[in-house]
Design a protein around this motif. Structure first.
Motif, PDB file in Angstrom:
ATOM      1  N   GLU A  82       0.827  -1.216   0.000  1.00 18.36           N
ATOM      2  CA  GLU A  82       0.000   0.000   0.000  1.00 18.36           C
ATOM      3  C   GLU A  82       0.858   1.263   0.000  1.00 18.36           C
ATOM      4  O   GLU A  82       0.527   2.254  -0.652  1.00 18.36           O
ATOM      5  CB  GLU A  82      -0.932  -0.010   1.206  1.00 18.36           C
ATOM      6  CG  GLU A  82      -2.113  -0.931   0.964  1.00 18.36           C
ATOM      7  CD  GLU A  82      -3.100  -0.911   2.094  1.00 18.36           C
ATOM      8  OE1 GLU A  82      -3.593  -1.983   2.428  1.00 18.36           O
ATOM      9  OE2 GLU A  82      -3.344   0.174   2.648  1.00 18.36           O
ATOM     10  N   ASP A  85       2.026   1.837  -3.330  1.00 21.53           N
ATOM     11  CA  ASP A  85       0.922   2.296  -4.188  1.00 21.53           C
ATOM     12  C   ASP A  85       0.673   3.790  -4.055  1.00 21.53           C
ATOM     13  O   ASP A  85       0.408   4.475  -5.036  1.00 21.53           O
ATOM     14  CB  ASP A  85      -0.371   1.550  -3.811  1.00 21.53           C
ATOM     15  CG  ASP A  85      -0.586   0.309  -4.656  1.00 21.53           C
ATOM     16  OD1 ASP A  85       0.317  -0.018  -5.447  1.00 21.53           O
ATOM     17  OD2 ASP A  85      -1.646  -0.331  -4.506  1.00 21.53           O
ATOM     18  N   HIS A  86       0.757   4.305  -2.804  1.00 26.32           N
ATOM     19  CA  HIS A  86       0.373   5.719  -2.639  1.00 26.32           C
ATOM     20  C   HIS A  86       1.553   6.681  -2.614  1.00 26.32           C
ATOM     21  O   HIS A  86       1.386   7.884  -2.801  1.00 26.32           O
ATOM     22  CB  HIS A  86      -0.556   5.916  -1.415  1.00 26.32           C
ATOM     23  CG  HIS A  86       0.119   5.808  -0.080  1.00 26.32           C
ATOM     24  ND1 HIS A  86      -0.250   4.861   0.840  1.00 26.32           N
ATOM     25  CD2 HIS A  86       1.115   6.517   0.507  1.00 26.32           C
ATOM     26  CE1 HIS A  86       0.492   5.001   1.931  1.00 26.32           C
ATOM     27  NE2 HIS A  86       1.335   5.986   1.746  1.00 26.32           N
TER      28      HIS A  86
ATOM     29  N   ASN B  69     -15.248  -3.206 -11.037  1.00 27.06           N
ATOM     30  CA  ASN B  69     -13.914  -3.794 -10.919  1.00 27.06           C
ATOM     31  C   ASN B  69     -14.040  -5.304 -11.070  1.00 27.06           C
ATOM     32  O   ASN B  69     -14.848  -5.926 -10.372  1.00 27.06           O
ATOM     33  CB  ASN B  69     -13.302  -3.511  -9.538  1.00 27.06           C
ATOM     34  CG  ASN B  69     -13.264  -2.032  -9.240  1.00 27.06           C
ATOM     35  OD1 ASN B  69     -12.915  -1.232 -10.103  1.00 27.06           O
ATOM     36  ND2 ASN B  69     -13.650  -1.660  -8.033  1.00 27.06           N
ATOM     37  N   SER B  87      -7.329  -6.750  -9.193  1.00 27.71           N
ATOM     38  CA  SER B  87      -8.519  -6.004  -9.587  1.00 27.71           C
ATOM     39  C   SER B  87      -8.244  -5.324 -10.926  1.00 27.71           C
ATOM     40  O   SER B  87      -7.208  -4.676 -11.107  1.00 27.71           O
ATOM     41  CB  SER B  87      -8.841  -4.957  -8.518  1.00 27.71           C
ATOM     42  OG  SER B  87      -9.958  -4.202  -8.909  1.00 27.71           O
ATOM     43  N   LEU B  96      -5.814  -2.498 -11.884  1.00 30.45           N
ATOM     44  CA  LEU B  96      -6.009  -1.382 -10.953  1.00 30.45           C
ATOM     45  C   LEU B  96      -5.122  -1.551  -9.725  1.00 30.45           C
ATOM     46  O   LEU B  96      -4.514  -0.623  -9.253  1.00 30.45           O
ATOM     47  CB  LEU B  96      -7.478  -1.288 -10.541  1.00 30.45           C
ATOM     48  CG  LEU B  96      -8.464  -1.046 -11.693  1.00 30.45           C
ATOM     49  CD1 LEU B  96      -9.897  -1.168 -11.206  1.00 30.45           C
ATOM     50  CD2 LEU B  96      -8.228   0.330 -12.319  1.00 30.45           C
ATOM     51  N   TRP B  97      -5.102  -2.752  -9.189  1.00 26.14           N
ATOM     52  CA  TRP B  97      -4.200  -3.057  -8.076  1.00 26.14           C
ATOM     53  C   TRP B  97      -4.003  -4.558  -7.957  1.00 26.14           C
ATOM     54  O   TRP B  97      -4.806  -5.341  -8.454  1.00 26.14           O
ATOM     55  CB  TRP B  97      -4.689  -2.468  -6.747  1.00 26.14           C
ATOM     56  CG  TRP B  97      -6.098  -2.756  -6.343  1.00 26.14           C
ATOM     57  CD1 TRP B  97      -7.185  -1.923  -6.496  1.00 26.14           C
ATOM     58  CD2 TRP B  97      -6.596  -3.957  -5.719  1.00 26.14           C
ATOM     59  NE1 TRP B  97      -8.314  -2.535  -6.008  1.00 26.14           N
ATOM     60  CE2 TRP B  97      -7.989  -3.784  -5.515  1.00 26.14           C
ATOM     61  CE3 TRP B  97      -6.021  -5.145  -5.312  1.00 26.14           C
ATOM     62  CZ2 TRP B  97      -8.799  -4.754  -4.929  1.00 26.14           C
ATOM     63  CZ3 TRP B  97      -6.821  -6.130  -4.723  1.00 26.14           C
ATOM     64  CH2 TRP B  97      -8.194  -5.909  -4.539  1.00 26.14           C
ATOM     65  N   LYS B 142     -10.305  -0.797  -2.875  1.00 23.85           N
ATOM     66  CA  LYS B 142      -9.049  -0.245  -3.394  1.00 23.85           C
ATOM     67  C   LYS B 142      -7.859  -1.153  -3.083  1.00 23.85           C
ATOM     68  O   LYS B 142      -6.713  -0.789  -3.320  1.00 23.85           O
ATOM     69  CB  LYS B 142      -8.811   1.144  -2.789  1.00 23.85           C
ATOM     70  CG  LYS B 142      -9.808   2.175  -3.303  1.00 23.85           C
ATOM     71  CD  LYS B 142      -9.558   3.515  -2.654  1.00 23.85           C
ATOM     72  CE  LYS B 142     -10.549   4.540  -3.197  1.00 23.85           C
ATOM     73  NZ  LYS B 142     -10.490   5.790  -2.433  1.00 23.85           N
ATOM     74  N   GLN B 144      -6.980  -2.205  -0.038  1.00 26.15           N
ATOM     75  CA  GLN B 144      -6.415  -2.042   1.307  1.00 26.15           C
ATOM     76  C   GLN B 144      -6.870  -3.185   2.207  1.00 26.15           C
ATOM     77  O   GLN B 144      -8.072  -3.479   2.272  1.00 26.15           O
ATOM     78  CB  GLN B 144      -6.862  -0.716   1.914  1.00 26.15           C
ATOM     79  CG  GLN B 144      -6.225   0.463   1.230  1.00 26.15           C
ATOM     80  CD  GLN B 144      -6.209   1.712   2.105  1.00 26.15           C
ATOM     81  OE1 GLN B 144      -6.677   1.686   3.239  1.00 26.15           O
ATOM     82  NE2 GLN B 144      -5.679   2.779   1.583  1.00 26.15           N
TER      83      GLN B 144
END
Lengths: 386, 399
Positions: A82, A85-86, B69, B87, B96-97, B142, B144
């Protein structure tokens, strides 16, 4: 001093301290994760800290991973994913590379460090692979061996290929890689002793058959698992069943119990051997069996698996951690056969090897010969599974 | 004029979710293979809207679609020890991730199956991914991480030497998971908010690859757990048994539910109906000529469609079991069929899609579509398109 700097330095310092605190708080909660969901609540609460962290937190999280169990390991993996990612600023490549190089860090966290480098800088990652040839982390070592195998396969010079395959055998701890290199060398005329190379236990005494009707024998403690006592002469003529020697020539150490007792059903047998260790050490007991089985080391139950014929017997099917003591170690395996009559349920077998935590074979001390226990060994029957 | 602001607010909250394409679980939101949206049999590889993307690992889990998604699991590595959750953008297949985890449970499987066998499930807010290693991950949309569990980490004998494949369900904000095998068999209800165990109950010992199904709606929902012994309806909040049908059942194809009727793969098919009050049931009919092979039956209108071991597709009445017609398909099948009101969609193991017009008196294959890859999964449907995967690829097939 520039006024701008006077204002900015404390702010940057404060941000840094906050981020430092965030990493510590997060890492603590993730390391605290335990089985059966214990610690999940705390981890979920701390998780919001992840969004505040920058890529500079990654080395600290990797260090925290050293202390995590497999669940905490996964939480930290996700946190790092994460962050990457950010935060798209330059990742701390040198620190992560240093972390990867230090073999004091755990294999899993070093493998993740490698994967981060692989994602961010594939060229650098490729250049590191050859350094993993005898790495303690099997998954990293595998990468280096794969490269060697590829070079050997593509080599047009037999002599060069042989040297490369020998190098594979000297360093690999993965079954498929060992098999490929062994077969290539045998095709080139070399004789390879896979049994010895992989550390299979091949000399056993078995006792059986005992009743396993309705699979009840699995949890029935028959005489051999009550105790093995050298004062009892298991070889007396009138005593049945009795211990009989059974040795396997199979390259992968497969001990075929049917060869001792015939293809019979709803039975079980015990196999006993002694392993002489040069030192007290951590070891992995790698057993394969398509039958239900129990494994004891020096009277302690290491693991028990009550499942029959779900797939074939595989080398290293179950990897169980244990500790060898210096000198004699008594190993007892209970192997059960069930009632099924299909052709694919005939096998009554197992194979067992002992390795270090990297998967490299531990060989018995040649100075000591096969011995029955000098003292009675009593066996525990608690169904410990860890 | 009175304005009901609450109603407007609720509508505004609801509308965006409706605008998104969704297929939230294995065999659709009702878990019975019924496609409630439109899907044309003219879907094709060459359509402008169709796409194919490479996957980083193996899998026979179905895709799910949540708020546009497309999500899927995969497993990679020499022992399939790396678990992937991915995703993709429904429009173009852009990644997307991706989240990668380490398997904490056993990863050895039969060669035909793999660690990414169970299908993900979502409530529209979070997604749950379960693997054959009995690792369970809850992520938001997303990617997470919300929480994770390792059920073989917790119970080291909870494993099947051939691999596990049961797909979890969400009912009353509880994740219901079946971890059934020869050695340590149980079902558990996990708190969707933090993954902690709400209940756990022993289940019959024996390999079981079926998935739980949901009976009823809202507060009266029950979850059906199938095993070799039959089917047991439990309250998802407590795990307590409500009623059972214990005449035995298959351990591969799962039950199919429409309303209060459960079509249990037992002695062929046995139809049982839950009675008001949720504490008992009655048997409607039983027919041993309707036994499914590997695929679970699909519902369309008042009929269900079952494919037997000889790859014969049968159309029969849900209420009575009356058989209307049969036709032979090209097998073998591992994935289950899906059906709109007019067409049935099924892919065989050779990757041949067979789209069947469901007539009153006969079925007719109106289109075949070769993906030229091994297909073992059940497709998903969203945005007038069908989504399907192999070990290597994920496809969107549109008209």
């Amino acid at each position: 001093m520039n006024l701008n700097l006077i204002i900015r330095i404390p702010i940057l310092l404060l941000i840094s301290i906050t981020a430092e605190g965030d990493v510590t708080k997060l890492a603590d909660s993730l390391i605290g994760i335990q089985a059966k969901g214990k610690g999940n609540d705390k981890a979920v609460q701390s998780w919001k800290e992840v969004s505040k962290l920058s890529v500079s937190a990654i080395p600290k999280l990797l260090h925290a991973m050293n202390q995590a169990n497999n669940l905490g390991d996964n939480w930290i993996r996700s946190a790092i994913a994460e962050i990457l990612d950010h935060d798209h600023s330059i990742y701390p490549e040198k620190e992560i590379q240093d972390f990867l190089k230090s073999k004091k860090n755990t294999g899993s966290s070093r493998k993740l460090a490698f994967e981060i480098i692989e994602d961010q800088n594939p060229q650098l990652a490729q250049s590191l692979i050859s350094h993993f040839l005898n790495d303690p982390e099997p998954s990293l070592r595998r990468l280096a061996i794969s490269k060697l195998l590829e070079t050997a396969r593509n080599s047009k010079h037999t002599k060069e290929a042989k040297i490369l395959y020998q190098k594979v055998l000297a360093n690999s701890c993965e079954v498929d890689q060992i098999i490929e290199a062994s077969q290539a060398l045998e095709n080139a005329g070399e004789k390879i002793d896979i049994q010895s190379l992989m550390g299979f236990l091949t000399e056993w005494h078995t006792m059986g058959p005992y009743d396993n009707t309705e699979r009840k024998g699995f949890n029935t403690p028959y005489k051999p698992e009550m105790m093995i006592d050298s004062s009892i002469d298991y070889h007396e003529k009138d005593e049945k069943p009795k211990w009989i020697s059974l040795t396997t020539e199979d390259p992968f150490g497969m001990l075929n119990i049917n060869s001792q007792y015939g293809e019979i059903k709803e039975v079980l047998a015990y196999a006993h051997t002694t392993f002489n260790s040069e030192s007290n050490r951590a070891a992995q007991f790698r057993i394969g069996s398509k039958n239900a089985w129990k494994l004891w080391l020096n009277g302690k139950l290491l693991f028990a698996r009550d499942e029959y014929h779900r797939g074939k017997t595989r080398v290293d099917q179950f990897v169980i951690n244990g500790k060898l003591k210096k000198g004699e170690n008594q190993i007892l395996v209970k192997v059960c056969q069930n009632e099924q009559t299909q052709s694919w349920t005939k096998q009554w077998e197992f194979c067992l090897r002992i390795t270090d935590p990297t998967g490299t074979a531990i060989h018995p001390d040649p100075k000591l010969s096969f011995l029955w226990p000098k003292q009675a060994i009593f066996y525990d029957h608690q169904n410990k599974t860890k | 004029m009175k304005i009901n602001f609450c109603a407007i607010l609720l509508s505004l909250c609801f509308i965006p979710f409706c605008l998104f394409a969704n297929w939230l679980s294995f065999r659709g939101e009702s878990g019975n293979g019924m496609i409630s949206q439109s899907l044309s049999p003219n879907i094709d590889l060459e359509s402008k809207l169709s796409w194919r993307i490479d996957l980083p690992g193996r899998g026979l889990s179905s895709p799910i679609v949540v708020n546009n998604n497309v999500m899927i699991t995969a497993s990679s590595g020499p022992n399939q020890e790396t678990l992937h959750i991915l995703s993709f953008d429904i429009k173009n297949g852009d990644l997307l991730w991706e989240r990668r985890f380490k398997a904490t449970g056993r990863t050895i499987c039969h060669e035909k199956t793999c660690v990414a066998a169970p299908t993900m499930v979502s409530d529209g807010k979070v997604v749950i991914a379960q693997f054959s290693s009995n690792d369970i991950f809850c992520l938001d949309l997303k990617g997470q991480l919300k929480w994770l569990r390792g059920l073989t980490f917790d119970y080291p004998n909870a494993a099947n030497g051939l691999g596990m494949s049961s797909s979890p369900v969400i009912s009353k904000e509880v994740l219901v998971v079946q971890v059934e095998n020869d050695a340590e068999s149980f079902a558990t209800g996990l708190n969707l908010l933090n993954g902690t165990t709400i209940w756990q109950k022993k289940r019959p010992r024996g390999a079981n690859w079926t998935s739980p199904s949901i009976l009823g709606k809202g507060k009266s929902q029950l979850v059906a757990l199938q095993s070799k012994e039959g089917i047991t309806l439990i309250d998802p909040l407590t795990g307590k048994n409500q009623w059972s049908f214990m005449e035995g059942a298959s351990t591969i194809p799962s039950s199919t539910i429409l309303g209060k009727i459960i079509l249990v793969p037992s002695n062929g098919i046995t139809a049982v109906k839950g009675l008001p009050g949720g504490l008992s049931h009655t048997q409607l009919w039983q027919d041993n000529k309707l036994g499914p092979g590997t695929a679970s039956p699909a519902i369309s209108g008042s009929r269900f469609y079952v494919i037997n071991k000889a790859n014969v597709l049968t159309s029969a009445d849900i209420q009575t079991g009356e058989i209307f017609w049969r036709m032979r398909l090209k097998g073998p099948m591992s994935g289950s069929p899906l059906a709109t009101s007019n067409y049935l969609f099924i892919f065989n193991e050779d990757g041949l899609g067979q789209f069947v017009r469901l007539g009153k008196d006969k079925g007719e294959t109106v289109k075949s579509l070769a993906l030229n890859d091994t297909i073992l999964c059940t497709p998903a449907v969203a945005d007038k398109s069908l989504f399907i995967r192999s070990d290597k690829s994920l496809w969107r097939l549109s008209e």
